[in-house]
Design an enzyme around this catalytic site. Structure first.
Site, PDB file in Angstrom:
ATOM      1  CG  MET A  30      -2.121  -1.262   1.183  1.00 20.84           C
ATOM      2  SD  MET A  30      -3.657  -0.861   1.921  1.00 20.84           S
ATOM      3  CE  MET A  30      -2.872  -0.755   3.567  1.00 20.84           C
ATOM      4  CG  HIS A  37       7.056  -2.156   2.242  1.00 19.00           C
ATOM      5  ND1 HIS A  37       7.043  -0.916   2.985  1.00 19.00           N
ATOM      6  CD2 HIS A  37       5.875  -2.688   2.304  1.00 19.00           C
ATOM      7  CE1 HIS A  37       5.848  -0.821   3.445  1.00 19.00           C
ATOM      8  NE2 HIS A  37       5.020  -1.703   3.157  1.00 19.00           N
ATOM      9  CD  GLN A  61      -5.864  -3.550   2.651  1.00 27.32           C
ATOM     10  OE1 GLN A  61      -5.904  -4.067   1.559  1.00 27.32           O
ATOM     11  NE2 GLN A  61      -4.848  -3.745   3.572  1.00 27.32           N
ATOM     12  CG  ASP A 152       0.479  -7.059   8.194  1.00 27.15           C
ATOM     13  OD1 ASP A 152       0.015  -6.481   9.054  1.00 27.15           O
ATOM     14  OD2 ASP A 152       1.115  -6.568   7.094  1.00 27.15           O
ATOM     15  CB  SER A 187       4.266  -0.799  11.070  1.00 26.59           C
ATOM     16  OG  SER A 187       2.956  -0.371  10.589  1.00 26.59           O
TER      17      SER A 187
HETATM   18  O1  PAF Z   1      -0.095  -5.750   3.498  1.00 21.51           O
HETATM   19  C1  PAF Z   1      -0.631  -4.801   2.852  1.00 21.51           C
HETATM   20  O2  PAF Z   1       0.075  -3.870   2.605  1.00 21.51           O
HETATM   21  C2  PAF Z   1      -1.986  -4.910   2.073  1.00 21.51           C
HETATM   22  O3  PAF Z   1      -2.880  -5.439   3.029  1.00 21.51           O
HETATM   23  C3  PAF Z   1      -2.022  -5.616   0.777  1.00 21.51           C
HETATM   24  C4  PAF Z   1      -1.411  -7.038   1.072  1.00 21.51           C
HETATM   25  C5  PAF Z   1      -0.758  -4.893  -0.060  1.00 21.51           C
HETATM   26  C6  PAF Z   1      -3.460  -5.694   0.099  1.00 21.51           C
HETATM   27  O4  PAF Z   1      -3.760  -4.194   0.123  1.00 21.51           O
END
Ligand code: PAF
Length: 281
Positions: A30, A37, A61, A152, A187
């Site tokens: 996101m 990341h 979400q 997550d 995060s």
């Molecule tokens: O973990 C995330 O950043 C989000 O939940 C994802 C997997 C990109 C889905 O929008």
């Protein structure tokens, strides 16, 4: 690194790679990318010929009172970081590409049972949004493998289950959680913390370590869970859960069960909700 916004452009680039027999690794995000990341990109890089990342702040979400509006959007910065980490292609679609009939009218994917507990219980509909957007992204990118962070943990389990149950031809690769030196899991939401709360936040990780230690010593699961929640509450956290579950299906383990467990915590400091976990192996 190239950035594409629409599905046709994405497919054209990937078709070119496929025609040359190259494999594709995918990292959905996101945005507001940090070292955590980048470690996912690195893993995909090591396992596939080409790496695609996506940046899309997925509206379905987020709950009505959650941080969708204020979720940090930093595309230019994200592009620089991805290019530095050797990502080949960034897919940054707009909402109509992923939800052509509108987010509220979308076909939705529901993964039962696994999504009814922990995060699912506190964020109703959250995992339907995650499973739906990940399935859509998989259909667009058609990767050989996709990398998801263990930070997550429940999300990872939900995606694994969806992929198996829908026979999606994607290998899911879990990536270990990256932590700051004081133990706080990286995060995008950490930046919301005040200086005072940032100093408290690593207590989530120390509590997870203590939970693991107490279970190894043979203490009863429910006692360990309650002690962890009370300790965090005394320190100023508003605790959603401090739980010990089976890694496999996130079910509650039987008394005395010690193998294949994970401790998971979700707690709020001020308006910032933090989650973390620790598999016991
Ligand atoms: O973990 C995330 O950043 C989000 O939940 C994802 C997997 C990109 C889905 O929008």
């Amino acid at each position: 690194m190239q950035t594409v916004q629409d599905a046709a452009a994405l497919r054209a680039v990937i078709r070119g790679w496929r025609n040359q027999g190259q494999t594709v690794g995918f990292v959905p995000t996101m945005g507001n990318l940090h070292a955590g990341h980048h470690s996912l990109i690195k893993l995909a890089r090591a396992r596939a010929d080409r790496v695609v990342a996506s940046v899309f702040v997925n509206p379905t979400q987020f709950g009505p009172n959650e941080d969708f509006e204020r979720y940090p959007r930093t595309l230019v910065q994200d592009q620089v970081g991805l290019a530095e980490h050797d990502c080949d292609l960034l897919f940054a679609p707009d909402v109509t590409t992923l939800y052509p009939f509108g987010a509220a009218s979308s076909v939705s994917i529901h993964v039962p049972l696994l999504t009814e507990t922990l995060e699912g219980a506190h964020r109703p509909g959250h995992f339907d949004g995650v499973a739906t957007v990940v399935c859509k992204l998989f259909n667009l990118v058609q990767p050989d493998l996709a990398v998801f962070g263990q930070k997550d943990f429940q999300q990872l389990k939900v995606i694994e289950r969806m992929v198996r149950d829908l026979s999606l031809p994607v290998k899911i690769m879990p990536a270990p959680t990256l932590r700051a030196e004081d133990g706080l899991a990286l995060s995008s939401r950490n930046q919301y913390l005040s200086a005072e709360n940032r100093a408290l936040a690593p207590q989530i990780h120390t509590t997870l370590l203590q939970m693991r230690e107490l279970i190894a010593k043979g203490h009863a699961r429910t006692v360990v869970e309650q002690a962890a929640a009370s300790k965090l509450a005394r320190a100023g956290f508003e605790v959603d859960y401090a739980a010990i579950r089976r890694v496999e299906d996130l079910a509650e383990p039987a008394d005395g069960e010690q193998e294949g467990l994970v401790a998971l915590i979700a707690a709020r400091l001020g308006t910032t909700r933090l989650i973390d976990n620790l598999p016991f192996d």
